[in-house]
Design an enzyme around this catalytic site. Structure first.
Site, PDB file in Angstrom:
ATOM      1  N   GLU A  83      -5.115   1.689   3.168  1.00  0.00           N
ATOM      2  CA  GLU A  83      -4.984   0.603   4.163  1.00  0.00           C
ATOM      3  C   GLU A  83      -4.919   1.154   5.581  1.00  0.00           C
ATOM      4  O   GLU A  83      -5.532   0.609   6.500  1.00  0.00           O
ATOM      5  CB  GLU A  83      -3.743  -0.233   3.853  1.00  0.00           C
ATOM      6  N   GLU A  84      -4.190   2.249   5.767  1.00  0.00           N
ATOM      7  CA  GLU A  84      -3.999   2.771   7.123  1.00  0.00           C
ATOM      8  C   GLU A  84      -5.282   3.352   7.717  1.00  0.00           C
ATOM      9  O   GLU A  84      -5.423   3.439   8.934  1.00  0.00           O
ATOM     10  CB  GLU A  84      -2.908   3.855   7.129  1.00  0.00           C
TER      11      GLU A  84
ATOM     12  N   ASP B  14       6.548   0.968   5.977  1.00  0.00           N
ATOM     13  CA  ASP B  14       5.108   0.669   5.983  1.00  0.00           C
ATOM     14  C   ASP B  14       4.353   1.658   5.100  1.00  0.00           C
ATOM     15  O   ASP B  14       3.886   2.675   5.582  1.00  0.00           O
ATOM     16  CB  ASP B  14       4.608   0.743   7.428  1.00  0.00           C
TER      17      ASP B  14
ATOM     18  N   ASP C  20      -0.437   4.377   0.792  1.00  0.00           N
ATOM     19  CA  ASP C  20      -0.870   5.363   1.774  1.00  0.00           C
ATOM     20  C   ASP C  20      -0.097   5.156   3.070  1.00  0.00           C
ATOM     21  O   ASP C  20       0.423   4.060   3.340  1.00  0.00           O
ATOM     22  CB  ASP C  20      -2.371   5.282   2.014  1.00  0.00           C
TER      23      ASP C  20
ATOM     24  N   HIS D 147       0.853  -1.195   0.000  1.00  0.00           N
ATOM     25  CA  HIS D 147       0.000   0.000   0.000  1.00  0.00           C
ATOM     26  C   HIS D 147       0.882   1.234   0.000  1.00  0.00           C
ATOM     27  O   HIS D 147       1.962   1.246   0.589  1.00  0.00           O
ATOM     28  CB  HIS D 147      -0.984   0.009   1.180  1.00  0.00           C
TER      29      HIS D 147
ATOM     30  N   HIS E 111       4.407   3.704  12.252  1.00  0.00           N
ATOM     31  CA  HIS E 111       3.332   4.496  12.862  1.00  0.00           C
ATOM     32  C   HIS E 111       3.865   5.489  13.892  1.00  0.00           C
ATOM     33  O   HIS E 111       3.097   6.319  14.384  1.00  0.00           O
ATOM     34  CB  HIS E 111       2.246   3.635  13.504  1.00  0.00           C
TER      35      HIS E 111
END
Length: 451
Positions: A156-157, A123, A92, A90, A423
């Site tokens: 996705e996030e 990520d 995003d 992903h 994150h």
């Protein structure tokens, strides 16, 4: 890494990979368009699409998904009669949170102490670059021996389910013999790992109201019901004295019987402050892979700066509940909402609105694809045996794909080992991990094609 032509090719491509990841990280592709311009996400999607076209992919398309974002699809044909492998990533990313906590700008890939720092570096923009490296290495060494589909998600996030709904409406699009989800990570840098379970998640927004409007705390405080205090009581009821999650009716005693996570290692990975205890009971692996976990993600109430002496009339919070494999996320949501209603004090008015949900996932690790990945990872990691670990995070798409294609094998690998700090501020990727996992994926595709 032991010498082989694929590994040598990947090594030679690493400067190009860094340049490409630099370009991709520069897009502020947070799929929350109240915070970041939609044009940033669209720019990242177009970059991904252009990269696929440059590699010879056919049918490259920007798919408008029901949540208002775009996923990028492409198809690279292999030899006639070959198996089909779907590669997922992903583009995003999570917002950078406190930008002041970043040592270098979050959207500028910066090398420091042997790692590349930037939001999305691990990520999961790095996951897409990993796929590119693996395919390029195969093309330079005899060709890609399977049909390859690539899908790169744009939300996705956010957990808004755009690609999940699109896949359900177009089930023929992502059919494959095996799916490689490039959004997980090794248990520890240098230890080859596949993720065999994922926790699911539900997001619930709570609103507590007690008064028609705020009141002067000197004139009314002590008798007027304070909505913020009521909300705090509700949130506190979701944890036992030791910090374990306590939602009425929700089981919290499951045990993880695979790879264990030593407490001292976890403390170091999580950067727990000296003297602060870990929460919960059981092993660390039990707590983060096999049991539910509630987290208060945010609270709407007056900030300290500028606060007035008032009794609050309303307050709200966003709660995440991680749900382990074997537990239905929809049922867990009902239990969470019932718990909130039962534990709201003083007759305060409370509403619980679900704004996102994804089911947990458990892979079948006894399949040919896992045997092929074990062989490939052993070569890429100098003879080390592949390990199986859980992951506390959620990738709701996994369950959607498993339901749509029950005969398809699903593997989860990726760059999000603990040092990556995904994150959080100062997210980074290990270029060594990127190199080794790209080699592993290339060798997997070759081994799996012959299996």
């Amino acid at each position: 890494m032991s010498s082989n032509p694929v590994a040598e090719t990947v090594a030679s491509l690493m400067p190009r990979a860094k340049a490409e990841l630099t370009e991709l990280v520069a897009f502020k592709s947070v799929a929350d368009f109240d915070q970041y311009p939609k044009s940033e996400s669209e720019g990242a999607a177009n970059w991904v699409a252009d990269a696929l076209r440059a590699e010879g992919f056919q049918d490259v398309a920007l798919l408008d998904t029901p949540d208002g974002t775009q996923s990028v699809y492409g198809f690279l044909p292999g030899p006639e009669g070959a198996k089909t492998v779907l590669l997922y990533a992903h583009y995003d990313v999570q917002p950078p949170l406190d930008e002041a906590a970043w040592v270098s700008p979050p959207f500028e890939l910066t090398e420091r102490d042997g790692r590349w720092y930037g939001r999305g570096s691990a990520d999961c923009k790095g996951g897409f670059v990993m796929h590119l490296l693996a395919l390029r290495a195969l093309k330079a060494n005899g060709g890609v021996p399977v049909h390859v589909k690539v899908i790169v998600e744009g939300s996705e996030e956010q957990g808004t389910g755009g690609l999940e709904r699109y896949a359900e409406e177009h089930p023929e699009l992502l059919t494959a013999d095996t799916i490689v989800i490039g959004d997980a990570g090794n248990f520890r840098a240098g230890l080859p790992t596949v993720t065999s379970t994922l926790r699911g998640m539900t997001l619930v927004r709570l609103q507590v109201d007690t008064l028609e409007g705020n009141l002067h705390s000197g004139q009314f405080g002590g008798a007027a019901p304070d909505a913020l205090a009521a909300l705090i009581r509700v949130l506190d009821s979701l944890r036992a004295e030791d910090g374990s999650t306590t939602v009425d009716g929700l089981a919290d005693d499951a045990v993880w019987d695979g790879l264990q996570y030593e407490e001292e290692a976890f403390r170091a990975d999580a950067k727990v402050l000296d003297g602060v205890e870990l929460i919960g009971s059981g092993t660390v692996a039990d707590r983060i892979w096999a049991r539910p976990a509630v987290t208060v993600l945010g609270i709407d109430c007056p900030p300290v700066v500028g606060a007035t002496p008032s009794v609050q009339a309303g307050a709200r919070a966003l709660i995440s509940l991680r749900v382990p494999p074997g537990m239905d996320a929809a049922e867990a949501t009902k239990l969470l909402e019932a718990h909130v209603l039962a534990h709201t004090p003083w007759g305060a008015r409370v509403s619980a609105e679900q704004i996102g949900q994804g089911q947990a996932f458990r892979a079948d690790t006894s399949t040919p694809a896992y045997a092929s990945m074990a062989e490939a990872m052993s070569v890429a990691y100098d003879g080390q045996e592949m390990q199986y670990a859980g992951m506390g995070g959620s990738i709701p798409l996994c369950n959607t794909l498993a339901a749509l294609y029950p005969q398809t094998e699903i593997l989860l690998i990726g760059l999000s080992e603990p040092e990556a700090q995904i994150h959080a501020a100062n997210e980074s990727v290990s270029p060594d991990e990127l190199e080794r996992l790209s080699v592993a994926e290339a060798l997997f595709l070759r081994t799996y094609a012959a299996s």
